[in-house]
Design a protein around this motif. Structure first.
Motif, PDB file in Angstrom:
ATOM      1  N   LEU A  14       0.724  -1.261  -0.632  1.00 23.10           N
ATOM      2  CA  LEU A  14      -0.240   0.050  -0.007  1.00 23.10           C
ATOM      3  C   LEU A  14       0.847   1.720  -0.119  1.00 23.10           C
ATOM      4  O   LEU A  14       1.689   1.320   0.335  1.00 23.10           O
ATOM      5  CB  LEU A  14      -0.619  -0.053   1.381  1.00 23.10           C
ATOM      6  N   LEU A  15       0.383   2.302  -0.927  1.00 20.02           N
ATOM      7  CA  LEU A  15       1.373   3.181  -0.856  1.00 20.02           C
ATOM      8  C   LEU A  15       0.514   5.146   0.289  1.00 20.02           C
ATOM      9  O   LEU A  15      -0.395   4.882   0.241  1.00 20.02           O
ATOM     10  CB  LEU A  15       1.188   3.767  -2.163  1.00 20.02           C
ATOM     11  N   ASP A  17      -0.762   8.617   0.699  1.00 24.23           N
ATOM     12  CA  ASP A  17      -0.949   9.745   0.062  1.00 24.23           C
ATOM     13  C   ASP A  17      -1.379  10.903   0.992  1.00 24.23           C
ATOM     14  O   ASP A  17      -1.460  10.430   2.186  1.00 24.23           O
ATOM     15  CB  ASP A  17      -2.055   9.366  -0.906  1.00 24.23           C
ATOM     16  N   ASP A  18      -1.819  12.232   0.298  1.00 26.75           N
ATOM     17  CA  ASP A  18      -1.900  13.024   1.437  1.00 26.75           C
ATOM     18  C   ASP A  18      -3.397  12.910   1.253  1.00 26.75           C
ATOM     19  O   ASP A  18      -3.760  13.781   2.488  1.00 26.75           O
ATOM     20  CB  ASP A  18      -1.676  14.361   0.571  1.00 26.75           C
ATOM     21  N   THR A  20      -6.302  10.875   1.279  1.00 30.01           N
ATOM     22  CA  THR A  20      -7.312   8.748   1.397  1.00 30.01           C
ATOM     23  C   THR A  20      -7.163   8.799   2.579  1.00 30.01           C
ATOM     24  O   THR A  20      -6.706   9.096   3.714  1.00 30.01           O
ATOM     25  CB  THR A  20      -6.743   7.913   1.298  1.00 30.01           C
ATOM     26  N   PRO A  21      -8.375   9.154   3.346  1.00 30.75           N
ATOM     27  CA  PRO A  21      -8.770   9.461   4.970  1.00 30.75           C
ATOM     28  C   PRO A  21      -8.530   8.262   5.188  1.00 30.75           C
ATOM     29  O   PRO A  21      -8.763   6.439   4.456  1.00 30.75           O
ATOM     30  CB  PRO A  21     -10.353   9.139   4.934  1.00 30.75           C
ATOM     31  N   MET A  22      -8.049   8.159   6.780  1.00 30.29           N
ATOM     32  CA  MET A  22      -7.010   7.341   7.588  1.00 30.29           C
ATOM     33  C   MET A  22      -8.228   5.911   7.187  1.00 30.29           C
ATOM     34  O   MET A  22      -8.073   4.752   7.170  1.00 30.29           O
ATOM     35  CB  MET A  22      -6.668   7.264   8.831  1.00 30.29           C
ATOM     36  N   VAL A  25      -8.595   4.156   4.556  1.00 29.63           N
ATOM     37  CA  VAL A  25      -7.317   3.032   4.266  1.00 29.63           C
ATOM     38  C   VAL A  25      -7.478   1.560   5.458  1.00 29.63           C
ATOM     39  O   VAL A  25      -7.556   0.341   4.775  1.00 29.63           O
ATOM     40  CB  VAL A  25      -5.753   3.462   5.085  1.00 29.63           C
ATOM     41  N   MET A  44      -1.679   0.789   8.974  1.00 34.63           N
ATOM     42  CA  MET A  44      -2.188   2.081   8.030  1.00 34.63           C
ATOM     43  C   MET A  44      -1.413   2.859   9.127  1.00 34.63           C
ATOM     44  O   MET A  44      -1.454   3.782   8.273  1.00 34.63           O
ATOM     45  CB  MET A  44      -3.767   2.092   8.317  1.00 34.63           C
ATOM     46  N   VAL A  47       1.975   2.891   7.241  1.00 27.74           N
ATOM     47  CA  VAL A  47       2.358   2.944   5.552  1.00 27.74           C
ATOM     48  C   VAL A  47       2.265   4.362   5.663  1.00 27.74           C
ATOM     49  O   VAL A  47       3.489   5.175   5.213  1.00 27.74           O
ATOM     50  CB  VAL A  47       0.876   3.034   4.880  1.00 27.74           C
ATOM     51  N   HIS A  48       1.283   5.655   6.663  1.00 29.96           N
ATOM     52  CA  HIS A  48       1.755   6.754   7.282  1.00 29.96           C
ATOM     53  C   HIS A  48       2.836   7.569   7.050  1.00 29.96           C
ATOM     54  O   HIS A  48       3.019   8.832   6.701  1.00 29.96           O
ATOM     55  CB  HIS A  48      -0.562   7.043   7.735  1.00 29.96           C
ATOM     56  N   LEU A  81      -5.887   6.512  -3.026  1.00 29.20           N
ATOM     57  CA  LEU A  81      -4.918   5.291  -2.436  1.00 29.20           C
ATOM     58  C   LEU A  81      -4.746   4.213  -3.523  1.00 29.20           C
ATOM     59  O   LEU A  81      -5.274   4.113  -4.497  1.00 29.20           O
ATOM     60  CB  LEU A  81      -5.813   4.208  -1.577  1.00 29.20           C
TER      61      LEU A  81
HETATM   62  N1  TYC Z   1      -1.633   9.529   4.608  1.00 32.43           N
HETATM   63  C1  TYC Z   1      -3.364   9.305   4.897  1.00 32.43           C
HETATM   64  C2  TYC Z   1      -4.182  11.588   5.874  1.00 32.43           C
HETATM   65  O1  TYC Z   1      -3.259  11.416   6.255  1.00 32.43           O
HETATM   66  C3  TYC Z   1      -3.749   8.265   4.813  1.00 32.43           C
HETATM   67  C4  TYC Z   1      -2.993   7.554   4.451  1.00 32.43           C
HETATM   68  C5  TYC Z   1      -2.601   6.063   5.086  1.00 32.43           C
HETATM   69  C6  TYC Z   1      -3.428   7.055   2.926  1.00 32.43           C
HETATM   70  C7  TYC Z   1      -2.340   5.016   4.045  1.00 32.43           C
HETATM   71  C8  TYC Z   1      -2.684   5.531   2.585  1.00 32.43           C
HETATM   72  O2  TYC Z   1      -2.143   3.675   2.100  1.00 32.43           O
HETATM   73  C9  TYC Z   1      -2.310   4.795   3.086  1.00 32.43           C
HETATM   74  N2  TYC Z   1      -5.177  11.190   5.999  1.00 32.43           N
END
Ligand code: TYC
Length: 88
Positions: A14-15, A17-18, A20-22, A25, A44, A47-48, A81
């Protein structure tokens, strides 16, 4: 050399990003990777913080299906995501 080959295994990554809500995920990790709330939250957050992380390890066909499911379900819900494959 073993007589019975063990299949190559693939990590579904999983990658971060800024946008996608926690919670989304966490939902993905529960729905497609069979994790409970605690495990899903841990992955999660990993990854965050680190930028990427392993959602699960599978044979190629299963891993490819998981990546498709994650990417399609995220797109359908208009979240950026993404997941990808990596040979173990
Ligand atoms: N970084 C995202 C946020 O702050 C949360 C997030 C976590 C998104 C893991 C993608 O694979 C992911 N809302």
């Amino acid at each position: 050399m073993p007589r019975v080959e063990t299949p190559k295994m693939y990590k579904v990554i999983l990658l971060n990003d800024d946008y996608t809500p926690m919670e989304f995920v966490v939902l993905i990790l529960r729905r497609f990777f069979g994790k409970n709330e605690d495990e899903a939250t841990k992955v999660m957050l990993d990854v965050h913080k680190k930028g990427s992380g392993v959602a699960g390890v599978f044979t190629l066909e299963v891993a490819e299906m998981k990546v498709m499911q994650v990417n399609q379900y995220s797109q359908m819900n208009e979240h950026p995501l993404k997941s990808t494959l990596e040979e173990e």
